[in-house]
Design a protein around this motif. Structure first.
Motif, PDB file in Angstrom:
ATOM      1  N   LEU A 192      82.801   8.582 -30.487  1.00  0.00           N
ATOM      2  CA  LEU A 192      81.772   9.137 -31.359  1.00  0.00           C
ATOM      3  C   LEU A 192      81.442  10.578 -30.976  1.00  0.00           C
ATOM      4  CD1 LEU A 192      79.336   6.094 -31.671  1.00  0.00           C
ATOM      5  CD2 LEU A 192      80.842   7.021 -33.446  1.00  0.00           C
ATOM      6  N   ASP A 193      81.582  10.897 -29.699  1.00  0.00           N
ATOM      7  CA  ASP A 193      81.289  12.260 -29.234  1.00  0.00           C
ATOM      8  C   ASP A 193      82.399  13.249 -29.570  1.00  0.00           C
ATOM      9  OD1 ASP A 193      78.875  11.424 -28.143  1.00  0.00           O
ATOM     10  OD2 ASP A 193      79.732  11.042 -26.158  1.00  0.00           O
ATOM     11  N   VAL A 194      83.657  12.769 -29.646  1.00  0.00           N
ATOM     12  CA  VAL A 194      84.788  13.697 -29.793  1.00  0.00           C
ATOM     13  C   VAL A 194      85.467  13.621 -31.149  1.00  0.00           C
ATOM     14  CG1 VAL A 194      85.218  13.551 -27.312  1.00  0.00           C
ATOM     15  CG2 VAL A 194      86.542  12.088 -28.859  1.00  0.00           C
ATOM     16  N   ARG A 195      85.058  12.726 -32.022  1.00  0.00           N
ATOM     17  CA  ARG A 195      85.848  12.444 -33.227  1.00  0.00           C
ATOM     18  C   ARG A 195      85.845  13.576 -34.236  1.00  0.00           C
ATOM     19  NH1 ARG A 195      82.590   8.869 -37.627  1.00  0.00           N
ATOM     20  NH2 ARG A 195      84.437   9.492 -38.792  1.00  0.00           N
ATOM     21  N   ASP A 196      84.781  14.406 -34.269  1.00  0.00           N
ATOM     22  CA  ASP A 196      84.725  15.511 -35.227  1.00  0.00           C
ATOM     23  C   ASP A 196      84.933  14.942 -36.641  1.00  0.00           C
ATOM     24  OD1 ASP A 196      84.471  18.109 -36.103  1.00  0.00           O
ATOM     25  OD2 ASP A 196      86.581  18.594 -35.797  1.00  0.00           O
TER      26      ASP A 196
END
Length: 380
Positions: A192-196
């Motif tokens: 969720l933090d890196v998905r962009d």
């Protein structure tokens, strides 16, 4: 190609239905593919009363109904049977697990992990924001599930130890069974933090390395999973380790008629929907297994592992899909019945180049062009 996250997540569920050319399509998540007899009967009733009389088994071991006349009534029915335990998380409960685990083969029994993971996902409010396409995988060591390329997974190395799998890649990290569920949840939170703008971990640039870094683990991987998933289901009479019998039954195009589902429910044994659009019926004594074959084979459940239907899959096609260029299922039926299949072996018939529902593995594509079909040979 990655999908633009600026577009809404249209992945259907039991509450957020997809409006297809033939009406509303509702999809029910079945973690590990497990259905109790009561739940199967509930789905059969809903398919008959509210849908087109059939259930479609999906490549994620889920069930979907087409032409749903009253989506609210459908959701109410399945909720009463325990098939909708969370309104906020219902589309992210995508958990594939080795269907025969704990009964036949495998190095670990991962059935309890399925329940623990499902409960933990629902209890974590942040994970409600995962895309509906997110996929968790639990492989009991036999290699049937890891090759299906989930986002976050475990691959059993022993009865108590698992390797972490990210985007279908084995990592060097090992985890004990007691800590395995929390590790998967941490990996999902990291996504969720890196998905962009991306929907799947495999789409994120350096997604595996970034996830491992977020987890505080060494950014090492052994490369892509060296497992080629089998596109064919396990069919027929299967001896369980406790001396009872399991039956693997195939279905033409993965379609389970409501009446056949009612008879399956009446067997009153656990049923698992597999990623190969088949069903397994478990814990039968020999006499009961013989009766199931005798009654259900004429109704369309395939127990013959040499049946040509096990090699043929197809998308919905016309008239159910407005983008389809042909009634592919009718055409495929004609080809099978007349023994005029365009290729030998596994093949997926599709109404357009999107080739929806195509199974993984060595499968030829038979694609409608508006002027017949184009055949793309299987990758070897």
């Amino acid at each position: 190609m990655p999908t633009d996250r600026s577009q809404p997540d249209a992945c259907p569920g039991a509450l957020q239905v997809h409006h297809a050319a033939d009406g509303a399509l509702a999809r029910v998540r079945l973690p590990g593919g497990l259905l109790t007899p009561v739940q199967l009967q509930t789905l059969a009733d809903a398919a008959r009363d509210l849908g087109n009389g059939q259930m479609e088994l999906t490549s994620r071991g889920n069930v979907q109904l087409r032409s749903v006349s009253d989506p609210e009534a459908f959701a109410s029915r399945i909720a009463s049977a325990g098939l909708l335990p969370s309104a906020t998380h219902e589309r992210v409960r995508n958990i594939l697990a080795s269907p025969l685990s704990g009964r036949i083969g495998g190095v670990a029994d991962i059935r309890e992990l399925v329940h623990r993971l499902d409960s933990a996902i629902q209890a974590d409010q942040a994970l409600a924001d995962l895309p509906g396409r997110t996929l968790f995988t639990l492989d009991d060591g036999r290699g049937d599930i890891t090759g299906l390329r989930g986002d976050f997974g475990l691959h059993a190395r022993s009865a108590t130890e698992h390797s972490l799998v990210l985007a279908g890649h084995h990592t060097t990290h090992r985890v004990q069974a007691d800590d395995a569920v929390e590790l998967l949840l941490e990996a999902a939170r990291s996504f969720l933090d890196v998905r962009d703008k991306h929907w799947r971990l495999a789409e994120v640039p350096d997604g595996i390395e970034r996830t491992l870094e977020q987890l505080g683990l060494s950014a090492e991987s052994t490369g892509a999973a060296d497992l080629t998933p089998d596109a064919r289901p396990t069919i027929g009479w299967l001896e369980q380790r406790d001396g009872t019998v399991a039956l693997g039954g195939g279905l033409r195009f993965g379609l389970l008629d409501a009446r056949l589902a009612e008879f399956l429910a009446a067997v009153d044994k656990p049923v698992v929907v597999t990623p190969w659009r088949s069903v397994h019926i478990f814990d039968l004594d020999e006499w009961a297994a013989e009766q199931v074959v005798r009654v259900l084979a004429p109704m369309g459940l395939i127990f013959d592992e040499n049946s040509p239907w096990l090699d043929v899959t197809a998308c919905t096609g016309s008239p159910g899909c407005e983008k389809s260029l042909a009634d592919v299922r009718t055409d495929a039926i004609t080809a099978v019945e007349q023994a005029e299949l365009p290729v030998v072996g596994r093949q997926h018939w599709a109404g357009c180049d999107r080739s929806c529902g195509r199974p993984r593995g060595d499968v030829a594509d038979v694609i409608a062009t508006g002027d017949g079909y184009r055949v793309n040979p299987a990758d070897r």
